[in-house]
Design a protein around this motif. Structure first.
Motif, short mmCIF file in Angstrom:
data_model
loop_
_atom_site.label_atom_id
_atom_site.label_comp_id
_atom_site.label_asym_id
_atom_site.label_seq_id
_atom_site.Cartn_x
_atom_site.Cartn_y
_atom_site.Cartn_z
N ILE A 89 -18.33 35.70 39.87
CA ILE A 89 -18.93 37.02 40.06
C ILE A 89 -18.03 37.91 40.92
N VAL B 36 -23.60 38.36 31.87
CA VAL B 36 -24.51 37.54 31.06
C VAL B 36 -25.92 38.10 31.15
N SER C 274 -15.54 32.17 42.85
CA SER C 274 -16.74 32.81 42.36
C SER C 274 -16.39 33.66 41.15
N THR D 55 -19.43 33.67 32.53
CA THR D 55 -19.04 34.65 33.55
C THR D 55 -17.59 34.42 33.95
N HIS E 4 -26.10 23.93 27.69
CA HIS E 4 -27.41 23.31 27.47
C HIS E 4 -27.26 22.05 26.61
N ASN F 37 -17.72 26.74 41.32
CA ASN F 37 -18.07 28.16 41.18
C ASN F 37 -19.24 28.54 42.09
N GLY G 121 -29.65 34.95 27.44
CA GLY G 121 -28.73 34.76 28.55
C GLY G 121 -28.15 33.36 28.61
N THR H 164 -25.47 30.48 26.41
CA THR H 164 -24.53 30.33 25.31
C THR H 164 -25.09 29.31 24.33
N HIS I 125 -22.34 22.02 32.96
CA HIS I 125 -23.80 21.99 32.87
C HIS I 125 -24.29 23.42 32.64
N1 LIG Z 1 -23.75 34.30 42.55
C1 LIG Z 1 -23.08 33.91 41.48
N2 LIG Z 1 -23.70 33.86 40.30
C2 LIG Z 1 -22.98 33.47 39.23
C3 LIG Z 1 -21.63 33.09 39.32
N3 LIG Z 1 -21.20 32.74 38.09
C4 LIG Z 1 -22.24 32.89 37.26
N4 LIG Z 1 -23.32 33.34 37.94
C5 LIG Z 1 -24.66 33.61 37.39
O1 LIG Z 1 -25.18 32.39 36.87
C6 LIG Z 1 -25.92 32.62 35.68
C7 LIG Z 1 -25.34 31.81 34.55
O2 LIG Z 1 -24.05 32.25 34.26
P1 LIG Z 1 -23.36 32.01 32.85
O3 LIG Z 1 -21.98 32.54 32.95
O4 LIG Z 1 -24.20 32.45 31.74
O5 LIG Z 1 -23.34 30.43 32.85
P2 LIG Z 1 -22.89 29.49 31.65
O6 LIG Z 1 -22.31 28.28 32.27
O7 LIG Z 1 -22.04 30.23 30.70
O8 LIG Z 1 -24.29 29.15 30.98
P3 LIG Z 1 -24.53 28.49 29.51
O9 LIG Z 1 -23.44 28.96 28.65
O10 LIG Z 1 -25.84 28.94 29.05
O11 LIG Z 1 -24.48 27.03 29.75
C8 LIG Z 1 -25.85 34.13 35.44
O12 LIG Z 1 -27.01 34.71 35.97
C9 LIG Z 1 -24.63 34.57 36.21
O13 LIG Z 1 -24.71 35.89 36.65
C10 LIG Z 1 -21.01 33.16 40.60
O14 LIG Z 1 -19.83 32.86 40.80
N5 LIG Z 1 -21.78 33.56 41.64
#
Ligand SMILES: Nc1nc2c(ncn2[C@@H]2O[C@H](COP(=O)(O)OP(=O)(O)OP(=O)(O)O)[C@@H](O)[C@H]2O)c(=O)[nH]1
Ligand SMILES: [Mg+2]
Length: 662
Positions: free
Chosen positions: A231, A36, A229, A18, A78, A128, A53, A55, A11
């Motif tokens: 992060i 990101v 995580s 990340t 998305h 995560n 921010g 994908t 989702h």
């Molecule tokens: N606290 C925390 N924040 C996280 C973690 N992983 C990702 N984030 C935050 O969550 C937000 C989205 O992270 P992305 O890695 O862009 O998520 P995504 O799944 O790739 O998003 P899309 O590609 O747009 O679907 C960012 O602000 C990241 O910094 C985590 O393990 N812990």
């Protein structure tokens, strides 16, 4: 070297990009972890992705775990960009489904998992964000069991949930609870295994259990779950170990004939076409001539292969690898290289449910807009560019507002064309209600064509698409090319049903066939006007099919979304009537506590209104998530909703036009 082509799916915002960054770092490909939020990650490399921010396009990077090269495909979450996910599914050996420990299973998670299961793609789950406030463990697992699949096994325990110091500790042989849960899970699909266990618990070593777990995960029967995580890096080592142990890396046969699938097409800096190919068998070298769909053949002028992060120029790409190929000018997404395609086109997710008219702000840009959109449609076939004959307007299919904004920004940035959108409407489908049949016989008035075509159309299971059958007694009675002409024309004709929408979920059977061949002409020379040609079948088929279809009748069905709505408890009184006005039907409600959770269905056509009304109805605290669910007959007294630019008169003229034999 073994290869694993791995997709990361989730989702929106669950942390795929990340996590990708974290995996690249752990594998030693990058020295610094990009973010990101700062727009500095490897896979969100487009300017628009960095600005927003999120994908937008799937991106490939690679890293090595011991003896396995992993090509990792980071996908967008998305729902507007689901087409990007769809295209990569056919090239994956395995997947990691990311779920946020705070939000748990979300609407798109369900859509994705359903599809991964349908395609039997081996999938690990990664929960995560265990470091984020509000992170939960048991509740998320319960959500997975209830909404995704019960065939899961948590691979370790967490500590310090919701804090920066949150950790994941993998279970081992000494964790009796874990081993007994493993036995329970694995025995489900294996009688011999359970018999061995019942005979003597101690004969099964921990190693055998892990072996069994790997075997069943590789068959997509069970889904190990890790926590962590992206992060802080917690749990990432265990995930990497799991990817290596539990997902099916393979060595492709590099000496076999070439076979591959194109899952992405982009344009290089000089406007040249670049095809991303997953090679299943064989080796492609620079200067090789390659065959691909639609009888095309072209020479490969350059190749790059993913290696330690990005793509690097190479002389060849081999089975198991993902490569970028230059020189294939007519290549399209979904094309098969080498061996001809055996299966018909597959759509794993619903096609776009919205359509909009797009117009240039400067009328002089109309030609340039057409060219630009044709190029975009090449990279994204589902945007399905079409021009209506009457008003000469350009129509685009769309998944949603965000995609619309991205197209607008891309046209402005890359093509310097300013556009605006008009009248976004939902795209419906038509399903046959009953059975209808029609036939036109050769030499029998009013049939002006040298062909006999009989067709029967009947409803088929929801979601089954269109199946074309030739009834047994006709097989071998006519040249194959004529049958093919009928099938192709049937599929083409079904693009526009009685009310102008695409007809689907039906079976069309060819019940009669006949032709006039060269051999019937005795000593005369072959004369086109005296023997059947493909054209006869192409022109006669729409007439027969439409008359069968009229007999069968069709029902217009509109796209429905599943919604998940969280609203403050005290706003429920205003929310429920608002939902009713928008034809939304809540199925489940969790009214205890605040926020309240409502889940149900809403016509796709009303989603935007709900989004617009939500802030006022909930003081800005409401959270709405939607994902396409199914097509349902349009409700109310008007069960037939014609397409806006559908003009039955035109259709009639078209049919009259095609009746003239040329
Ligand atoms: N606290 C925390 N924040 C996280 C973690 N992983 C990702 N984030 C935050 O969550 C937000 C989205 O992270 P992305 O890695 O862009 O998520 P995504 O799944 O790739 O998003 P899309 O590609 O747009 O679907 C960012 O602000 C990241 O910094 C985590 O393990 N812990
Ligand atoms: Mg991302």
């Amino acid at each position: 070297m073994r290869m694993l082509n791995l997709g990361i799916l989730a989702h929106v915002d669950a942390g795929k990009t990340t996590l990708t960054e974290r995996l690249l770092y752990a594998a030693g490909v990058i020295d610094e972890i990009g973010s990101v939020d700062d727009g500095s990650t490897q896979t969100d490399s487009l300017p628009l992705e960095r600005q927003r921010g999120i994908t937008i396009k799937s991106a490939v990077v690679s890293f090595v775990i011991d003896d396995v090269t992993v090509n990792l495909i980071d996908t967008p979450g998305h729902p507007d960009f689901i087409a990007e996910v769809e295209r990569v599914l056919s090239v994956l050996d395995g997947a990691v489904l990311v779920i946020s420990a705070v939000e748990g299973v979300q609407p798109q998670t369900r859509v994705l998992m359903r599809t991964l299961q349908r395609l039997h793609i081996p999938t690990l789950m990664f929960i995560n964000k265990i470091d984020r406030g509000g992170a939960q463990c048991e509740r998320v697992l319960q959500g997975i069991v209830e909404k995704l699949t019960p065939a899961i096994i948590p691979m370790g325990s967490t500590s310090g949930l919701g804090t920066r110091g949150a950790l994941f500790a993998p279970y081992g042989a000494a964790d009796a609870d874990f081993t007994s849960r493993l036995v329970d899970l694995l025995a489900d699909d294996d009688d011999a295994f359970i018999a061995a266990y019942v005979n003597d618990e101690t004969t099964l070593s921990y190693r055998q259990l892990r072996g069994k777990l790997a075997a069943q995960t590789k068959q997509a029967l069970v889904h190990p779950v890790c926590f962590g995580s992206a992060i802080t890096g917690a749990g990432v080592d265990s995930l990497i170990a799991g990817i290596k142990e539990l997902l099916p890396a393979a060595e492709g046969d590099v000496d076999e004939p070439v076979s591959g699938t194109v899952f992405k097409v982009e344009r290089g800096s000089a406007g040249e076409k670049i095809a991303y190919v997953r090679l299943f068998a064989g080796t492609v070298r620079v200067r090789d001539r390659l065959q691909f769909d639609r009888d095309n053949e072209a020479k490969v002028t350059a190749i790059s292969v993913f290696d330690l992060g990005s793509a690097v120029r190479r002389a060849s790409v081999a089975a198991g690898q993902i490569g970028k190929l230059w020189g294939l000018g007519d290549i399209q997404i979904g094309d098969t290289l080498g061996r001809p395609r055996t299966t018909s086109e597959h759509h794993y997710f619903a096609p776009p449910t919205l359509e909009t008219v797009i117009v240039p702000r400067r009328p002089a840009d109309k030609g340039a807009l057409h060219v630009a959109l044709t190029q975009l449609a090449e990279q994204d076939p589902l945007i399905n560019l079409r021009q209506d004959d009457v008003r000469q307007e350009l129509f685009l299919s769309l998944y949603g507002e965000v995609q619309k904004e991205v197209i607008q920004a891309t046209l402005a940035n890359d093509f310097k064309i300013d556009v605006e959108f008009r009248e976004t409407t939902t795209i419906c489908i038509e399903r046959p209600i009953g059975t209808g049949a029609a036939v036109e016989i050769l030499h029998k008035a009013p049939n002006p064509f040298l062909a006999t075509v009989g067709l029967r159309i009947e409803p088929a299971a929801v979601g089954s698409g269109v199946e074309f059958q030739i009834e047994a007694q006709l097989l071998g009675s006519m040249p194959l090319a004529f049958f093919q002409a009928v099938e192709e024309t049937v599929r083409e004709t079904l693009q526009q049903g009685i009310y102008g929408w695409e007809i689907t979920d039906c079976t069309v059977a060819m019940t009669h066939s006949g032709y006039l061949g060269k051999h019937g002409l005795g000593h005369q020379r072959f004369n086109k006007s005296l023997s059947s040609t493909g054209e006869d079948y192409r022109k006669l088929t729409p007439l027969v099919l439409m008359s069968a279809l009229k007999q069968a009748g069709t029902r217009v069905c509109e796209p429905m979304h599943r919604f998940h709505l969280e609203v403050p408890a005290d706003t429920l009184g205003a929310m429920l009537p608002a939902l009713a006005r928008l034809d939304a039907v809540p199925h489940t409600q969790e009214l205890r506590g605040s926020p309240c959770v409502l889940e149900g269905e809403i016509p796709a056509a009303r989603v935007r209104e709900l989004q617009q009304q939500l802030p006022a109805l909930t003081r800005g605290d409401g959270v709405l998530e939607c994902a396409f669910d199914c097509y349902q007959p349009v409700r109310g007294t008007i069960s037939t909703r014609p397409r806006s630019d559908h003009n039955p008169l035109n259709r009639k003229e078209y049919l009259l036009h095609v009746t003239r034999r040329v």
